[in-house]
Design a protein around this motif. Structure first.
Motif, short mmCIF file in Angstrom:
data_model
loop_
_atom_site.label_atom_id
_atom_site.label_comp_id
_atom_site.label_asym_id
_atom_site.label_seq_id
_atom_site.Cartn_x
_atom_site.Cartn_y
_atom_site.Cartn_z
N ALA A 65 -5.97 10.56 -20.93
CA ALA A 65 -4.76 9.05 -21.36
C ALA A 65 -5.37 7.90 -21.79
O ALA A 65 -6.48 7.55 -21.44
CB ALA A 65 -3.92 9.03 -20.07
N GLN A 66 -5.60 7.56 -22.80
CA GLN A 66 -5.82 6.28 -23.14
C GLN A 66 -4.90 5.30 -22.78
O GLN A 66 -5.05 4.39 -22.38
CB GLN A 66 -5.28 6.13 -24.89
CG GLN A 66 -6.07 7.43 -25.52
CD GLN A 66 -7.70 7.47 -25.73
OE1 GLN A 66 -7.73 6.17 -25.19
NE2 GLN A 66 -7.78 8.30 -25.40
N ASP A 67 -4.04 5.48 -22.20
CA ASP A 67 -3.02 4.65 -21.28
C ASP A 67 -2.20 5.50 -20.17
O ASP A 67 -1.70 6.76 -20.16
CB ASP A 67 -1.37 4.32 -22.18
CG ASP A 67 -1.11 3.21 -21.51
OD1 ASP A 67 -1.09 2.33 -20.28
OD2 ASP A 67 0.31 3.43 -21.53
N GLN A 68 -2.95 4.48 -18.95
CA GLN A 68 -2.87 5.13 -17.78
C GLN A 68 -1.44 5.53 -17.44
O GLN A 68 -1.56 5.40 -16.04
CB GLN A 68 -4.38 4.78 -16.39
CG GLN A 68 -5.49 5.02 -17.11
CD GLN A 68 -5.86 6.23 -16.16
OE1 GLN A 68 -5.58 7.09 -15.66
NE2 GLN A 68 -6.35 7.41 -17.79
N SER A 69 -0.67 4.37 -18.10
CA SER A 69 0.39 4.01 -17.05
C SER A 69 1.75 4.70 -18.20
O SER A 69 2.59 4.50 -17.98
CB SER A 69 0.69 2.87 -17.50
OG SER A 69 0.79 2.09 -18.69
N SER A 70 1.14 6.24 -19.16
CA SER A 70 2.10 6.72 -19.43
C SER A 70 2.90 7.17 -18.92
O SER A 70 2.11 8.24 -17.54
CB SER A 70 1.76 7.51 -21.01
OG SER A 70 0.37 8.02 -20.05
N PRO A 71 3.39 7.89 -18.98
CA PRO A 71 4.56 8.54 -18.11
C PRO A 71 4.12 10.34 -17.68
O PRO A 71 3.46 10.20 -18.99
CB PRO A 71 5.98 9.40 -18.73
CG PRO A 71 6.46 7.82 -20.21
CD PRO A 71 4.49 7.70 -20.44
N ASP A 81 -6.51 9.83 -12.09
CA ASP A 81 -6.93 9.94 -10.33
C ASP A 81 -5.27 10.19 -10.21
O ASP A 81 -4.22 9.57 -10.86
CB ASP A 81 -6.74 8.50 -9.57
CG ASP A 81 -7.32 9.22 -8.19
OD1 ASP A 81 -8.09 9.94 -7.69
OD2 ASP A 81 -6.48 8.84 -6.46
N TYR A 82 -4.85 11.47 -9.48
CA TYR A 82 -3.69 11.83 -8.70
C TYR A 82 -3.46 11.59 -7.54
O TYR A 82 -4.28 12.26 -6.55
CB TYR A 82 -3.51 13.20 -9.61
CG TYR A 82 -3.09 13.61 -10.50
CD1 TYR A 82 -1.97 13.50 -11.66
CD2 TYR A 82 -4.66 13.32 -11.23
CE1 TYR A 82 -2.33 13.95 -13.31
CE2 TYR A 82 -3.78 13.75 -12.27
CZ TYR A 82 -3.07 13.73 -13.87
OH TYR A 82 -3.22 14.15 -15.19
N CYS A 90 1.78 10.18 -7.63
CA CYS A 90 1.98 9.20 -9.19
C CYS A 90 0.34 9.02 -9.77
O CYS A 90 -0.70 9.52 -8.95
CB CYS A 90 1.83 7.73 -8.23
SG CYS A 90 3.13 7.62 -7.83
N ALA A 91 -0.12 8.88 -10.62
CA ALA A 91 -1.31 9.02 -11.54
C ALA A 91 -1.47 8.22 -12.39
O ALA A 91 -0.81 7.48 -12.85
CB ALA A 91 -0.76 10.58 -12.27
N GLY A 92 -2.97 7.79 -12.45
CA GLY A 92 -3.61 6.54 -13.23
C GLY A 92 -4.71 6.44 -12.27
O GLY A 92 -5.76 7.06 -12.28
N GLU A 93 -4.75 4.85 -12.62
CA GLU A 93 -6.23 4.30 -12.12
C GLU A 93 -6.17 4.23 -11.06
O GLU A 93 -5.26 4.70 -9.93
CB GLU A 93 -6.16 2.38 -12.62
CG GLU A 93 -6.19 2.21 -13.63
CD GLU A 93 -6.11 1.00 -14.05
OE1 GLU A 93 -6.05 0.30 -15.50
OE2 GLU A 93 -5.55 0.15 -13.28
#
Length: 252
Positions: A65-71, A81-82, A90-93
């Motif tokens: 993902a280029q955008d960690q806040s994308s759905p 990280d999940y 939740c997943a992202g940073e």
């Protein structure tokens, strides 16, 4: 009289502590605020997956993902990280608020491979699926069945801990007996639920947690919070029983 009061106080303290701990265990990952996003049962770190794919001769240019806040779950790319709670993930940073969460539902299942694959772009999904080992990490039937059962047990145990605490406030010997019995049921439900989650997390971690696949699993603080709740509600049982045996049948 003093001894009886001490037992009543201890029973109430331990059951209330169990309720507070259960609240924290239940709210993990429910939102993106600073408290709930830092409470998790387990996390899956995928930051080493790119290197592992490269070593295996697989292209990994466009799967992250280029955008960690994308759905999540829409093929927007694999997140760093999940993190799982009881009712969603939740997943992202790894640290930060650039993340997004799945829909919350009752009877939520721990399905790590499904979560990662659902974020993988459609064209690369089969490649990643072939790369991941045939192991517990990908056994959605096993993980889903036992994680769902654990979620129900922990929810029921949390409700029973609340009822035990309320019953102990009634200051009646038969209420104390009821509180002890309900606390026992709560400890059993929470304990079995926590044991199920611990077992599947240990097996999942052992099946994937090495450099060959670049995925690392970490146990979360909510798991230890749940075990602490088991201990707290169990410790309330004996004081409640003593309070019942030494109390009067009428209100104090």
């Amino acid at each position: 009289m003093v001894f009886r009061g001490l037992c009543v106080g201890l029973g109430g303290f331990f059951s209330f502590a169990a309720v507070v701990l259960c609240v924290f265990a239940n709210i993990g990952q429910l939102s993106n605020n600073v408290v709930t996003r830092n409470i998790r049962y387990v996390s899956v770190d995928t930051r080493g997956l790119g290197d592992a794919l490269s070593r295996a001769g697989q292209s990994n240019t466009n799967i992250f993902a280029q955008d960690q806040s994308s759905p999540v779950g829409q093929g927007n790319g694999i997140k760093d990280d999940y993190q799982w709670g009881l009712y969603n993930y939740c997943a992202g940073e790894v640290n930060g608020d650039s993340r997004s969460c799945s829909q919350r539902n009752f009877g939520f299942e721990f399905l790590p491979a499904d979560a990662v694959l659902s974020d993988t772009p459609q064209g690369d999904r089969q490649t990643l699926q072939n790369f991941l080992p045939e192991s517990t990490f990908r056994d959605s039937g096993y993980l889903g069945r036992f994680s769902k059962a654990a979620m129900y047990l922990i929810f029921i145990g949390s409700c029973l801990a609340l009822i035990a605490w309320v019953a102990g406030l009634l200051s009646h010997r038969f209420a104390f007996l009821g509180a002890a019995f309900i606390a026992l049921l709560s400890a059993l439900a929470l304990g079995v639920g926590a044991a199920l989650l611990t077992a599947i997390y240990v097996k999942t971690k052992a099946s994937i947690d090495n450099a060959n696949f670049g995925i690392t699993i970490h146990y979360g603080n909510a798991l230890w919070i749940t075990w602490a709740a088991v201990l707290a509600v169990a410790l309330s049982i004996v004081p409640y029983i003593i309070s019942c045996c030494t109390g009067r049948s009428d209100d104090y």
